[in-house]
Design a protein around this motif. Structure first.
Motif, PDB file in Angstrom:
ATOM      1  N   VAL A  90      60.520 -19.764  31.963  1.00 14.20           N
ATOM      2  CA  VAL A  90      60.034 -19.984  30.764  1.00 14.20           C
ATOM      3  C   VAL A  90      61.125 -19.517  29.768  1.00 14.20           C
ATOM      4  O   VAL A  90      61.396 -19.841  28.653  1.00 14.20           O
ATOM      5  N   ALA A  93      63.705 -22.094  29.585  1.00 15.28           N
ATOM      6  CA  ALA A  93      63.195 -22.993  28.722  1.00 15.28           C
ATOM      7  C   ALA A  93      63.326 -23.080  27.450  1.00 15.28           C
ATOM      8  O   ALA A  93      63.929 -23.879  26.429  1.00 15.28           O
ATOM      9  N   LEU A 145      54.905 -24.740  31.697  1.00 14.19           N
ATOM     10  CA  LEU A 145      55.872 -25.650  31.726  1.00 14.19           C
ATOM     11  C   LEU A 145      55.516 -26.882  32.506  1.00 14.19           C
ATOM     12  O   LEU A 145      54.644 -26.980  33.209  1.00 14.19           O
ATOM     13  N   ILE A 214      58.948 -27.393  28.443  1.00 11.43           N
ATOM     14  CA  ILE A 214      57.515 -26.873  27.930  1.00 11.43           C
ATOM     15  C   ILE A 214      56.756 -27.893  27.887  1.00 11.43           C
ATOM     16  O   ILE A 214      56.693 -29.012  27.289  1.00 11.43           O
TER      17      ILE A 214
END
Length: 323
Positions: A90, A93, A145, A214
């Motif tokens: 995450v 991302a 995600l 995401i």
């Protein structure tokens, strides 16, 4: 902590764990990580008869057993928001989002958080007035995600212990242009000439890409203290599964730019908390001070056998502060 996978039996996946006090545990779980049995001769079976330290070591052994099976056998046995690999994915991302994309996903969290301390920001949540009068509030937002766990692992190249190669995470982020730690140092500590120079340099660089996206984010959960204990007002969540990470933040009067780097710092500290909660010293790149997961920040404050990892001003050998 040390662990040995004993085998995949009819009763479940069996792991022997030797904890940091040299006590042996036999932990049996199913392939989703649900604990089916836990035996440890050196600990009372009844949790009420254990000391806080004993009960914490007992819990550490379970978490480490799940992590060992995940790492050694590939089963998805670690709960999503407690898996350092998922949180690291995450984080990657988020590093790849431009400002408009970031605001699309986390603008509501920013505005609600900043409204507590900034007159120019209006709250976006319709909360009861008594919530705002409480001394302690934490806002939480789930992040999902698009990629599977296997795809995340491929993007990380190696598990979270080496997600950024051999480089220290602080150096990586400053050198590659995001400047997350320099930004955090500036926003929390009031800024220094050195931090400002790092920020200026970061504007001229580009963030290395990661093929992680995401899929969705939840609404905001509001956790607040009351004389009877903590209560939570849950926000809407369009996704019916565990999140890959959960951002947790106190109300702060940051600018939008500062908030972006605050979120990154929170995730780094959460990775730290995941390892600490397993009784393992975090890898060097995650030894930062500050708030990560609320449940562990509370534990660090309440139990004297933990250092104050949550405190930016704590003096813990090997750990750096963004201040």
């Amino acid at each position: 902590m040390d662990a040995t996978f004993e085998g995949d039996f009819e009763e479940g996946l069996a792991v022997t764990v030797v904890d940091n006090h040299n006590h042996e545990h036999l932990v049996v779980m199913d392939k989703s990580g649900e604990i089916l049995a836990h035996e440890a001769d050196d600990y009372a079976d009844n949790p009420k008869k254990r000391t806080n330290r004993e009960d914490d070591s007992f819990s550490q052994a379970r978490r480490f057993a799940r992590w060992h099976v995940y790492r050694e056998k590939g089963y998805d046995t670690v709960p999503n928001p407690d898996n350092p690999d998922r949180i690291a994915a995450v984080l990657l991302a988020l590093l790849g989002l431009d400002d408009q994309q970031f605001d699309q996903y986390f603008g509501m969290l920013y505005e609600q958080m900043a409204s507590h301390e900034r007159a120019d920001m209006a709250p976006v949540l319709d909360l009861p007035e008594e919530v705002y009068s409480e001394e302690f509030i934490v806002y939480k937002q789930n992040v999902y995600l698009e990629e599977s766990l296997e795809a995340m692992q491929d993007q990380l190249t190696q598990p979270a212990t080496e997600v950024f190669g051999e480089e220290n995470l602080q150096e990586f982020l400053e050198e590659t242009g995001d400047g997350l730690v320099a930004k955090a140092r500036s926003l929390i500590g009031g800024g220094t000439d050195e931090a400002d120079e790092a920020e200026d340099a970061s504007d001229e660089s580009s963030i290395p890409g990661a093929d992680l996206s995401i899929a969705d984010v939840s609404g905001l959960d509001t956790m607040y203290s009351t004389p009877e204990g903590y209560k939570t007002i849950e926000g809407e969540d369009p996704v019916n599964r565990e999140p890959d990470a959960r951002i947790e933040t106190l109300p702060m009067g940051y600018t939008r730019e500062q908030f972006r780097y605050h979120v990154g710092h929170n995730l780094i500290c959460q990775i730290r908390d995941c390892f600490v909660s397993m009784g393992v010293e975090p890898p060097a790149q995650y030894r930062l001070l500050g708030h990560g997961k609320f449940k562990y920040s509370a534990k660090y404050r309440d139990f004297d056998f933990y250092p104050d990892y949550w405190d930016y001003e704590a003096n813990i050998p090997g750990y750096s502060s963004p201040v």
